[in-house]
Design a protein around this motif. Structure first.
Motif, short mmCIF file in Angstrom:
data_model
loop_
_atom_site.label_atom_id
_atom_site.label_comp_id
_atom_site.label_asym_id
_atom_site.label_seq_id
_atom_site.Cartn_x
_atom_site.Cartn_y
_atom_site.Cartn_z
N ILE A 146 9.19 -1.29 -10.16
CA ILE A 146 9.77 -1.63 -8.87
C ILE A 146 9.42 -0.52 -7.89
CG2 ILE A 146 11.92 -2.10 -7.65
CD1 ILE A 146 13.08 -2.81 -10.49
N TYR A 147 8.77 -0.88 -6.80
CA TYR A 147 8.30 0.08 -5.82
C TYR A 147 9.28 0.12 -4.64
CZ TYR A 147 3.70 -0.06 -8.16
OH TYR A 147 2.67 0.03 -9.05
N VAL A 148 9.62 1.33 -4.20
CA VAL A 148 10.57 1.50 -3.10
C VAL A 148 9.97 2.48 -2.09
CG1 VAL A 148 12.90 2.18 -2.43
CG2 VAL A 148 12.50 1.18 -4.70
N SER A 149 9.75 2.01 -0.85
CA SER A 149 9.27 2.93 0.18
C SER A 149 10.46 3.66 0.79
CB SER A 149 8.49 2.20 1.26
OG SER A 149 9.35 1.42 2.07
N ASN A 150 10.21 4.88 1.26
CA ASN A 150 11.26 5.75 1.78
C ASN A 150 10.77 6.43 3.05
OD1 ASN A 150 13.18 5.95 -0.82
ND2 ASN A 150 11.05 6.02 -1.48
N LEU A 151 11.71 6.68 3.97
CA LEU A 151 11.35 7.34 5.23
C LEU A 151 11.47 8.85 5.16
CD1 LEU A 151 13.00 5.04 7.94
CD2 LEU A 151 10.79 4.81 6.80
N GLY A 152 12.36 9.36 4.31
CA GLY A 152 12.66 10.79 4.31
C GLY A 152 12.28 11.51 3.03
N GLY A 153 12.25 12.84 3.13
CA GLY A 153 12.05 13.68 1.96
C GLY A 153 13.37 13.96 1.28
N ALA A 154 13.33 14.74 0.23
CA ALA A 154 14.53 15.06 -0.55
C ALA A 154 15.18 16.34 -0.04
CB ALA A 154 14.16 15.21 -2.02
N ASP A 155 16.45 16.50 -0.44
CA ASP A 155 17.19 17.74 -0.20
C ASP A 155 17.22 18.12 1.29
OD1 ASP A 155 17.58 17.99 -2.99
OD2 ASP A 155 15.58 18.87 -3.18
N GLY A 159 10.81 14.76 5.96
CA GLY A 159 9.64 14.06 5.45
C GLY A 159 8.91 14.94 4.47
N PRO A 160 7.82 14.45 3.93
CA PRO A 160 7.19 13.17 4.20
C PRO A 160 7.89 12.02 3.50
CG PRO A 160 5.97 14.31 2.48
CD PRO A 160 7.05 15.25 2.94
N GLY A 161 7.72 10.83 4.06
CA GLY A 161 8.17 9.62 3.40
C GLY A 161 7.10 9.14 2.43
N GLY A 162 7.48 8.24 1.56
CA GLY A 162 6.52 7.73 0.59
C GLY A 162 7.17 6.73 -0.34
N PRO A 183 -3.39 12.40 4.30
CA PRO A 183 -2.70 12.77 5.55
C PRO A 183 -1.46 11.94 5.83
CG PRO A 183 -4.58 11.37 6.03
CD PRO A 183 -4.62 11.64 4.54
N GLN A 184 -1.11 10.97 4.96
CA GLN A 184 0.06 10.13 5.20
C GLN A 184 1.33 10.97 5.19
OE1 GLN A 184 2.36 9.18 2.39
NE2 GLN A 184 3.73 8.30 3.93
N TYR A 185 2.14 10.85 6.27
CA TYR A 185 3.40 11.60 6.36
C TYR A 185 4.58 10.66 6.66
CZ TYR A 185 6.67 15.36 7.43
OH TYR A 185 7.75 16.22 7.41
N PHE A 186 4.41 9.75 7.62
CA PHE A 186 5.46 8.78 7.93
C PHE A 186 5.46 7.66 6.89
CE2 PHE A 186 4.71 9.82 12.66
CZ PHE A 186 5.62 10.86 12.60
N GLY A 187 6.65 7.19 6.58
CA GLY A 187 6.77 6.04 5.69
C GLY A 187 7.25 4.82 6.46
N TYR A 188 7.00 3.66 5.90
CA TYR A 188 7.61 2.42 6.36
C TYR A 188 7.34 1.33 5.32
CZ TYR A 188 9.46 -1.38 9.09
OH TYR A 188 10.22 -2.44 9.49
N ASP A 189 6.40 0.42 5.61
CA ASP A 189 6.13 -0.70 4.71
C ASP A 189 4.97 -0.36 3.79
OD1 ASP A 189 6.50 -3.20 3.63
OD2 ASP A 189 5.55 -4.30 5.28
#
Length: 468
Positions: A146-155, A159-162, A183-189
């Motif tokens: 199951i794949y889940v995209s995310n906008l934020g980083g941890a802690d 970012g980056p999202g992923g 170079p991907q940093y922003f997440g979405y779809d």
């Protein structure tokens, strides 16, 4: 729970999926913007022969407040039938529901009582953080998990999202999907061409850029996402970036062709900072072997009196279309584009994906127009067609009207309300019209706003296929 035979809602090919039986229920994410009540999954009766057709017939409150449910999905789908899938006998049973503000992910079992999904697991933010991410946004069922995209980083990182990967059976967080994000940093779809081992991702922004509303300085400064990225699905490594140009802000929803022999897809862009227009772009494999992209649809802003506009738009004297969702029918013939700002759902014939042809449109709501539904002709509607879902046979389109809490408040400051609608499709000639019998709204949603819809048994944006 493993099955001896593949789940009957799974289909090897889109050609077979379009003959699937009609859905009986729809699941809708309902959230309380004020966080005074828990968010919920509402269950709608979508069986035309039922006495309760078009009504809310089930409801599951979540245990916390302030989650802001977003783009949920099924634990398993037709991708389980791909030759590379290690899980051919999983079943479409669980809804995987992300809370965009809370960073929680809920697992709801729909099997025993489909009208009353039962929470069987909560993945807390600390567990998701093991993958390096927070702010889960979109869920897709893939062949490996199951794949889940995310906008934020941890802690606390912005970012980056992923993408995080969850186990199909235990729902444990396995870790970050990316080995090399480039170079991907922003997440979405994100979506994929499974038979070509290609993943495509898109860009919105980090949590600080979106959670309190659209930031005008960032938009005019061209700081939101404007690229899509391609990854090797097996090697989990970044391959290519396509930049649409920084004037094209917020490249969001991705819809690849369902036909696994094709290698193209569409991405919607919210706004151009040059003229407030919105657009849809087509990515495709070029003769060079790399991916290329071109604009194939442009929707202009509509002039308006500043007095009729919310403060965020008054300096511009126009209503931007604000394309915030798109959906592609399973047969890859019709593309549906939600223009949330002007209150339109647009239907395009994309049989030739390089030359879309407008074949139908419906007006409901809109920042200025407030167009009514035929079931309640005296009720001026706020919001507009936002989330779009299409039945597998392509005959029915479901829409809801809320985008994201803080953004609702900016563009509809007098209240966005809550409503859902079903549109009937003329498959032969194109065109669509609201079903006057289907209009759950207002108090039926118990003070919540409504966002993502998922159809029982699958829909046009839930499943992917490996056979033509």
């Amino acid at each position: 729970m493993p099955l001896w035979k593949p789940d009957p809602t799974f289909y090897p090919s889109p050609r077979q999926a379009v003959s699937a039986p009609a859905e009986k229920l729809a699941y809708v994410a309902a959230f309380d913007r004020a966080a005074e009540q828990p968010d919920a999954i509402a269950v709608l009766d979508v069986d035309e022969t039922s006495d309760s057709y078009g009504r809310v017939v089930g409801w599951t409150d979540l245990p916390h407040r302030g989650d802001e449910l977003h783009h949920f999905g099924w634990n398993a789908c037709s991708s389980a039938l791909c030759p590379s899938s290690p899980h051919p006998h999983v079943e479409r049973r669980y809804l995987i529901v992300p809370g965009l503000r809370s960073s929680r992910i809920y697992v709801l079992d729909t099997k025993d009582n489909p009208k009353a999904p039962k929470i069987v697991r909560t993945i807390e933010p600390a567990e998701l953080a093991k993958a390096g991410y927070s702010r889960p946004h979109t869920v897709h069922c893939g062949p490996e998990g199951i794949y889940v995209s995310n906008l934020g980083g941890a802690d606390g990182a912005d970012g980056p999202g992923g993408i995080a990967l969850l186990d199909h059976d235990s729902f444990d967080v396995l870790g970050a999907w990316e080995i090399d994000r480039g170079p991907q940093y922003f997440g979405y779809d994100f979506w994929w061409h499974l038979t070509r081992d290609v993943v495509v991702t898109s860009e919105w922004g980090t949590p600080s850029m979106i959670e309190d509303g659209l930031v005008g300085e960032l938009l005019l400064g061209r700081k939101y996402g404007h690229s899509i990225h391609f990854f090797d699905l097996r090697k989990r490594r970044h391959l290519q970036t396509l930049d649409l140009g920084d004037q094209h802000q917020m490249a969001l929803e991705l819809r690849p062709a369902h036909d696994p022999t094709k290698e193209y897809g569409f991405v919607g862009v919210v706004a151009s900072v040059e003229d407030l227009s919105a657009s849809v772009w087509l990515w495709h494999r070029a003769e060079s072997g790399d991916f290329a992209i071109r604009k194939v649809i442009e929707i202009p802003a509509e002039p308006a009196d500043a007095a009729d506009l919310p403060p965020i738009l008054q300096p511009f004297g126009a209503v931007p279309p604000l394309v915030t969702d798109i959906d592609l029918s399973v047969d890859d013939r019709y593309l549906y584009v939600s223009a949330w700002g002007i209150g339109k759902l647009l239907q395009y014939d994309v049989s030739d994906p390089f030359a879309p042809r407008l074949t139908g449109e419906v007006r409901l709501g809109g920042i200025v127009t407030r167009a009514a539904h035929p079931a309640a002709p005296d009720l001026a509607l706020a919001g507009g067609p936002q989330m779009v879902e299409v039945s597998r046979d392509g005959r029915r389109v479901y829409i809801t009207n809320s985008l994201y809490g803080a953004w609702d408040d900016q563009f509809y400051p007098d209240g966005v309300g809550a409503w859902a609608a079903r549109l009937d499709v003329d498959l032969d000639n194109g065109g669509l019209s609201p079903d006057p019998r289907f209009f759950p709204h207002g108090d039926e949603f118990r003070g919540r706003r409504v966002h993502q819809t998922r159809l029982q048994g699958g829909d046009a944006s839930s499943d992917s296929y490996c056979f033509p």
